[in-house]
Design an enzyme around this catalytic site. Structure first.
Site, PDB file in Angstrom:
ATOM      1  N   CYS A  78       0.602  -1.129   0.053  1.00  0.00           N
ATOM      2  CA  CYS A  78      -0.034   0.031  -0.091  1.00  0.00           C
ATOM      3  C   CYS A  78       0.921   1.333   0.011  1.00  0.00           C
ATOM      4  O   CYS A  78       1.293   1.677  -1.030  1.00  0.00           O
ATOM      5  CB  CYS A  78      -0.993  -0.083   1.203  1.00  0.00           C
ATOM      6  SG  CYS A  78      -2.480   0.647   0.952  1.00  0.00           S
ATOM      7  N   HIS A 168      -3.389  -5.176   1.796  1.00  0.00           N
ATOM      8  CA  HIS A 168      -2.793  -5.368   2.968  1.00  0.00           C
ATOM      9  C   HIS A 168      -2.533  -6.950   3.467  1.00  0.00           C
ATOM     10  O   HIS A 168      -3.571  -7.193   4.207  1.00  0.00           O
ATOM     11  CB  HIS A 168      -3.479  -4.615   4.088  1.00  0.00           C
ATOM     12  CG  HIS A 168      -3.260  -3.228   3.988  1.00  0.00           C
ATOM     13  ND1 HIS A 168      -1.999  -2.589   4.686  1.00  0.00           N
ATOM     14  CD2 HIS A 168      -4.007  -2.262   3.315  1.00  0.00           C
ATOM     15  CE1 HIS A 168      -2.347  -1.240   4.518  1.00  0.00           C
ATOM     16  NE2 HIS A 168      -3.352  -1.011   3.543  1.00  0.00           N
ATOM     17  N   GLU A 170      -0.871  -8.300   5.634  1.00  0.00           N
ATOM     18  CA  GLU A 170      -0.598  -8.444   7.229  1.00  0.00           C
ATOM     19  C   GLU A 170      -1.858  -8.313   7.969  1.00  0.00           C
ATOM     20  O   GLU A 170      -1.938  -8.289   9.095  1.00  0.00           O
ATOM     21  CB  GLU A 170       0.278  -7.345   7.685  1.00  0.00           C
ATOM     22  CG  GLU A 170      -0.032  -5.721   7.674  1.00  0.00           C
ATOM     23  CD  GLU A 170      -0.400  -5.203   6.523  1.00  0.00           C
ATOM     24  OE1 GLU A 170      -0.304  -5.810   5.459  1.00  0.00           O
ATOM     25  OE2 GLU A 170      -0.701  -3.925   6.422  1.00  0.00           O
TER      26      GLU A 170
HETATM   27  N1  GLN Z   1      -3.430   6.430   0.816  1.00  0.00           N
HETATM   28  C1  GLN Z   1      -2.349   6.108   1.515  1.00  0.00           C
HETATM   29  C2  GLN Z   1      -1.254   6.937   0.897  1.00  0.00           C
HETATM   30  O1  GLN Z   1      -1.329   7.660   0.015  1.00  0.00           O
HETATM   31  C3  GLN Z   1      -2.232   5.025   1.422  1.00  0.00           C
HETATM   32  C4  GLN Z   1      -3.128   3.747   2.101  1.00  0.00           C
HETATM   33  C5  GLN Z   1      -2.485   2.736   2.990  1.00  0.00           C
HETATM   34  O2  GLN Z   1      -1.262   2.352   3.127  1.00  0.00           O
HETATM   35  N2  GLN Z   1      -3.443   1.670   3.547  1.00  0.00           N
HETATM   36  O3  GLN Z   1      -0.165   6.820   1.242  1.00  0.00           O
END
Ligand code: GLN
Length: 187
Positions: A78, A168, A170
């Site tokens: 992410c 994710h 995790e």
């Molecule tokens: N929206 C977050 C970003 O732009 C990422 C979201 C996340 O890691 N769950 O950094």
């Protein structure tokens, strides 16, 4: 095996729990001097803008970039994927920039900003994916392997020693992605 988990911001504890369950030793990466004697790096979810700022402030960015360029395996989820991307669709500033892809942040709009689904992941199989204000991969360079798509959007890629995920792993009970990452280190 010692895995360095970036611990300046975000969901790093969940990664540590999963890796420890699989027998790895985790080191929290909080300052530049932590970046020694590690066999792999995990870049967790969180807020990529804040993580990028902290990595610059703590003078960790260049060292992490060099380690990855020199072959240290990395699992990025992410916000971690956003840190790893060579280009960001809506931002001229990239961060570690070792993964030759373009990533679009907050890519699913407000309604769909967080959702769960099942994805078919190459080398893994059907896997429960959890998205939280997730990015997706909008473009890839030659040599980047697409591991999974959701609704025609690329959500998992692998390039040499780097695995980048929009979701994710995790936050599930399914350890197969972390096992796959550890198996890359053993190779
Ligand atoms: N929206 C977050 C970003 O732009 C990422 C979201 C996340 O890691 N769950 O950094």
């Amino acid at each position: 095996m010692r895995i360095g988990v970036l611990a300046v911001q975000g969901a790093f504890i969940e990664h540590e729990k999963m890796l420890e369950k699989l027998g790895a030793t985790c080191v929290e990466l909080r300052q530049k001097s932590d970046l020694v004697d590690i066999d792999g790096i995990v870049l967790p979810g969180g807020e990529s803008t804040v993580q990028g700022q902290l990595l610059r402030k703590l003078d960790m960015l260049d060292t992490i970039r060099e380690m990855i360029k020199n072959g240290t395996p990395v699992l990025a989820t992410c916000a971690g994927l956003i840190l790893l991307a060579e280009k960001l669709a809506d931002d001229p500033l990239s961060h570690i920039a070792t993964l030759p892809v373009t990533v679009k942040r907050n890519a699913y709009g407000r309604q769909l900003s967080s959702f769960n689904a099942d994805a078919d992941i190459k080398n893994i199989g059907t896997y429960p994916v959890v998205f939280i204000r997730a990015p997706y991969v909008a473009d890839i360079s030659d040599g980047v392997d697409v591991l999974a798509t959701i609704d025609d959007h690329i959500v998992a890629v692998e390039y040499k020693n780097q695995i980048g995920l929009a979701f994710h792993p995790e936050l599930t009970d399914d350890t197969r992605i972390h096992e796959y990452f550890l198996s890359k280190i053993n190779k």
